[in-house]
Design a protein around this motif. Structure first.
Motif, PDB file in Angstrom:
ATOM      1  N   LYS A 199     125.319 -43.279 -60.099  1.00 59.63           N
ATOM      2  CA  LYS A 199     124.525 -43.841 -61.190  1.00 59.63           C
ATOM      3  C   LYS A 199     123.596 -44.938 -60.700  1.00 59.63           C
ATOM      4  O   LYS A 199     122.459 -45.064 -61.160  1.00 59.63           O
ATOM      5  CB  LYS A 199     125.457 -44.380 -62.279  1.00 59.63           C
ATOM      6  CG  LYS A 199     124.727 -44.914 -63.500  1.00 59.63           C
ATOM      7  CD  LYS A 199     125.711 -45.417 -64.549  1.00 59.63           C
ATOM      8  CE  LYS A 199     124.974 -45.961 -65.767  1.00 59.63           C
ATOM      9  NZ  LYS A 199     125.923 -46.484 -66.785  1.00 59.63           N
ATOM     10  N   SER A 200     124.067 -45.759 -59.751  1.00 56.18           N
ATOM     11  CA  SER A 200     123.236 -46.842 -59.238  1.00 56.18           C
ATOM     12  C   SER A 200     121.988 -46.311 -58.544  1.00 56.18           C
ATOM     13  O   SER A 200     120.927 -46.944 -58.583  1.00 56.18           O
ATOM     14  CB  SER A 200     124.048 -47.712 -58.268  1.00 56.18           C
ATOM     15  OG  SER A 200     124.520 -46.935 -57.171  1.00 56.18           O
ATOM     16  N   THR A 223     120.572 -43.264 -59.308  1.00 55.50           N
ATOM     17  CA  THR A 223     119.765 -42.657 -60.375  1.00 55.50           C
ATOM     18  C   THR A 223     118.935 -43.701 -61.098  1.00 55.50           C
ATOM     19  O   THR A 223     117.771 -43.451 -61.463  1.00 55.50           O
ATOM     20  CB  THR A 223     120.683 -41.924 -61.373  1.00 55.50           C
ATOM     21  OG1 THR A 223     121.456 -40.947 -60.667  1.00 55.50           O
ATOM     22  CG2 THR A 223     119.865 -41.230 -62.453  1.00 55.50           C
ATOM     23  N   GLU A 224     119.505 -44.879 -61.289  1.00 54.00           N
ATOM     24  CA  GLU A 224     118.808 -45.934 -62.049  1.00 54.00           C
ATOM     25  C   GLU A 224     117.630 -46.525 -61.296  1.00 54.00           C
ATOM     26  O   GLU A 224     116.801 -47.226 -61.897  1.00 54.00           O
ATOM     27  CB  GLU A 224     119.802 -47.039 -62.413  1.00 54.00           C
ATOM     28  CG  GLU A 224     120.816 -46.602 -63.466  1.00 54.00           C
ATOM     29  CD  GLU A 224     121.850 -47.673 -63.755  1.00 54.00           C
ATOM     30  OE1 GLU A 224     121.952 -48.628 -62.947  1.00 54.00           O
ATOM     31  OE2 GLU A 224     122.565 -47.544 -64.769  1.00 54.00           O
ATOM     32  N   THR A 225     117.500 -46.250 -59.992  1.00 53.70           N
ATOM     33  CA  THR A 225     116.354 -46.760 -59.236  1.00 53.70           C
ATOM     34  C   THR A 225     115.105 -45.923 -59.458  1.00 53.70           C
ATOM     35  O   THR A 225     114.009 -46.345 -59.058  1.00 53.70           O
ATOM     36  CB  THR A 225     116.659 -46.793 -57.727  1.00 53.70           C
ATOM     37  OG1 THR A 225     116.877 -45.445 -57.258  1.00 53.70           O
ATOM     38  CG2 THR A 225     117.891 -47.623 -57.437  1.00 53.70           C
ATOM     39  N   THR A 261     112.997 -42.702 -62.065  1.00 54.21           N
ATOM     40  CA  THR A 261     112.510 -42.443 -63.425  1.00 54.21           C
ATOM     41  C   THR A 261     113.326 -41.339 -64.051  1.00 54.21           C
ATOM     42  O   THR A 261     113.483 -40.263 -63.460  1.00 54.21           O
ATOM     43  CB  THR A 261     111.031 -42.033 -63.402  1.00 54.21           C
ATOM     44  OG1 THR A 261     110.257 -43.074 -62.784  1.00 54.21           O
ATOM     45  CG2 THR A 261     110.513 -41.778 -64.807  1.00 54.21           C
ATOM     46  N   ARG A 262     113.851 -41.589 -65.235  1.00 53.23           N
ATOM     47  CA  ARG A 262     114.642 -40.579 -65.937  1.00 53.23           C
ATOM     48  C   ARG A 262     113.761 -39.388 -66.312  1.00 53.23           C
ATOM     49  O   ARG A 262     112.679 -39.545 -66.880  1.00 53.23           O
ATOM     50  CB  ARG A 262     115.262 -41.168 -67.195  1.00 53.23           C
ATOM     51  CG  ARG A 262     116.396 -42.142 -66.934  1.00 53.23           C
ATOM     52  CD  ARG A 262     117.675 -41.406 -66.609  1.00 53.23           C
ATOM     53  NE  ARG A 262     118.801 -42.316 -66.382  1.00 53.23           N
ATOM     54  CZ  ARG A 262     120.031 -41.904 -66.183  1.00 53.23           C
ATOM     55  NH1 ARG A 262     120.314 -40.620 -66.165  1.00 53.23           N
ATOM     56  NH2 ARG A 262     121.002 -42.777 -65.979  1.00 53.23           N
ATOM     57  N   ASN A 314     115.549 -35.832 -67.096  1.00 53.63           N
ATOM     58  CA  ASN A 314     116.391 -35.018 -67.974  1.00 53.63           C
ATOM     59  C   ASN A 314     115.686 -33.721 -68.374  1.00 53.63           C
ATOM     60  O   ASN A 314     115.623 -33.351 -69.547  1.00 53.63           O
ATOM     61  CB  ASN A 314     116.804 -35.804 -69.228  1.00 53.63           C
ATOM     62  CG  ASN A 314     117.946 -35.117 -69.974  1.00 53.63           C
ATOM     63  OD1 ASN A 314     118.748 -34.388 -69.378  1.00 53.63           O
ATOM     64  ND2 ASN A 314     118.008 -35.326 -71.272  1.00 53.63           N
ATOM     65  N   THR A 373     117.901 -34.858 -63.495  1.00 53.48           N
ATOM     66  CA  THR A 373     118.201 -36.077 -64.245  1.00 53.48           C
ATOM     67  C   THR A 373     117.214 -37.208 -63.962  1.00 53.48           C
ATOM     68  O   THR A 373     116.908 -38.010 -64.850  1.00 53.48           O
ATOM     69  CB  THR A 373     119.628 -36.570 -63.933  1.00 53.48           C
ATOM     70  OG1 THR A 373     119.751 -36.781 -62.522  1.00 53.48           O
ATOM     71  CG2 THR A 373     120.653 -35.534 -64.368  1.00 53.48           C
ATOM     72  N   ALA A 374     116.717 -37.288 -62.711  1.00 55.67           N
ATOM     73  CA  ALA A 374     115.808 -38.379 -62.364  1.00 55.67           C
ATOM     74  C   ALA A 374     114.991 -37.998 -61.144  1.00 55.67           C
ATOM     75  O   ALA A 374     115.331 -37.068 -60.408  1.00 55.67           O
ATOM     76  CB  ALA A 374     116.589 -39.674 -62.107  1.00 55.67           C
ATOM     77  N   CYS A 387     113.764 -41.678 -56.944  1.00 63.83           N
ATOM     78  CA  CYS A 387     114.901 -42.561 -56.668  1.00 63.83           C
ATOM     79  C   CYS A 387     114.901 -43.025 -55.212  1.00 63.83           C
ATOM     80  O   CYS A 387     114.457 -42.299 -54.320  1.00 63.83           O
ATOM     81  CB  CYS A 387     116.212 -41.843 -56.982  1.00 63.83           C
ATOM     82  SG  CYS A 387     116.362 -41.299 -58.698  1.00 63.83           S
TER      83      CYS A 387
END
Length: 285
Positions: free
Chosen positions: A139-140, A142-144, A146-147, A149, A180-181, A184
């Motif tokens: 998750k860390s 993925t959060e770097t 752009t989403r 989905n 998902t992203a 990243c």
């Protein structure tokens, strides 16, 4: 209190079954964890020492017993140092609680779409990084980015890795059958003996495979070579058929990269071993 006594008697009957079932499940998960992190080699080494000690004890080989007793603590410390990356993976998985979650993998048609996009990008000399997480939570990472989905399609993947696009230089995450992203940032490898000809993408793919159990597909911008990184190893310049076969195998069964060898003609880059002159070892298959 009669109902409580009946419940207790029923529990006494099924308790051995529950006990054995839970123990079998934990042993299976422990074996699965050791295999996925390559720490099974550590267990083999410890078993080998235990076997020698048992032989020495059985046949009363006092000198050998004494020597093994003296050397055992130092050997275990040395093994812990050598297998430090594998031990780190074990504690990461235990801490993140991902061991008891089922693997999420794309379907065959979705894998074919990814391979088709990789072929197109390879022909056009466009670099790409695609991460397929397995059990360890990323998750860390993925959060770097752009989403997205979005549904997995070759046209969307090619569009994301277009030249000068805002997400071109980052990695794409494919999880639970969806993109998902994208864009990243992946951690770079800590290995010191990586070939200088390998760029940031290959170093990032190795770094991601060292810190997680993810499988990373890499398309080289310089050569167009399609490669896979898993468990800290890079399978370089594979054919699309090899990539699809190995991806399916890794995502279906979560096997270690060493359990399945690429077909003849491909090259495995053994990043953890070097020649006398410091160059990487290439093992022709």
């Amino acid at each position: 209190m009669e109902w409580f006594q009946r419940l207790t008697s029923i529990y006494d009957i099924i308790r051995p079954v529950v006990d054995i079932a839970i123990l079998a499940f934990l042993l299976y998960k422990a074996y699965d964890l050791l295999v996925k992190t390559q720490a099974v080699q550590l267990v083999k080494g410890a078993g080998f020492l235990a076997l020698f000690y048992g032989i020495a004890y059985l046949f009363k080989l006092t000198t050998l017993q004494w020597l093994l007793t003296i050397l055992a603590p130092g050997l275990f410390i040395a093994i812990a140092i050598v297998f430090q990356p594998e031990l780190r993976k074990i504690f990461i998985r235990l801490g993140q609680g991902e061991l008891f979650r089922p693997d999420s993998k794309p379907r065959i048609g979705q894998l074919e779409a990814v391979i088709t996009a990789a072929e197109i990008l390879s022909q056009e000399r466009r670099g790409a990084l695609v991460v397929f997480p397995r059990r360890i939570n990323i998750k860390s990472i993925t959060e770097t980015g752009t989403r997205i989905n979005g549904e997995i399609s070759s046209s969307l993947i090619v569009a994301i890795f277009e030249f000068d696009g805002p997400l071109h230089d980052g990695a794409m995450i494919i999880q639970n059958g969806r993109i998902t992203a994208a864009g990243c940032f992946l951690p770079l490898s800590e290995q010191q003996d990586i070939r200088k000809s390998f760029g940031t993408r290959h170093r990032a793919s190795l770094g991601m495979s060292e810190q997680s159990d993810a499988v990373i597909l890499v398309v080289s911008e310089e050569t167009g070579a399609i490669s896979l990184a898993v468990d800290g190893k890079l399978y370089y310049d594979l054919s699309p058929i090899e990539v699809q076969r190995k991806l399916k195998e890794l995502l279906d069964r979560g096997v270690r990269s060493g359990d399945s060898e690429p077909k003849a003609g491909s090259v495995e880059v053994a990043m953890d071993s070097t020649l006398d002159d410091g160059k990487d070892v290439f093992v022709e298959r």
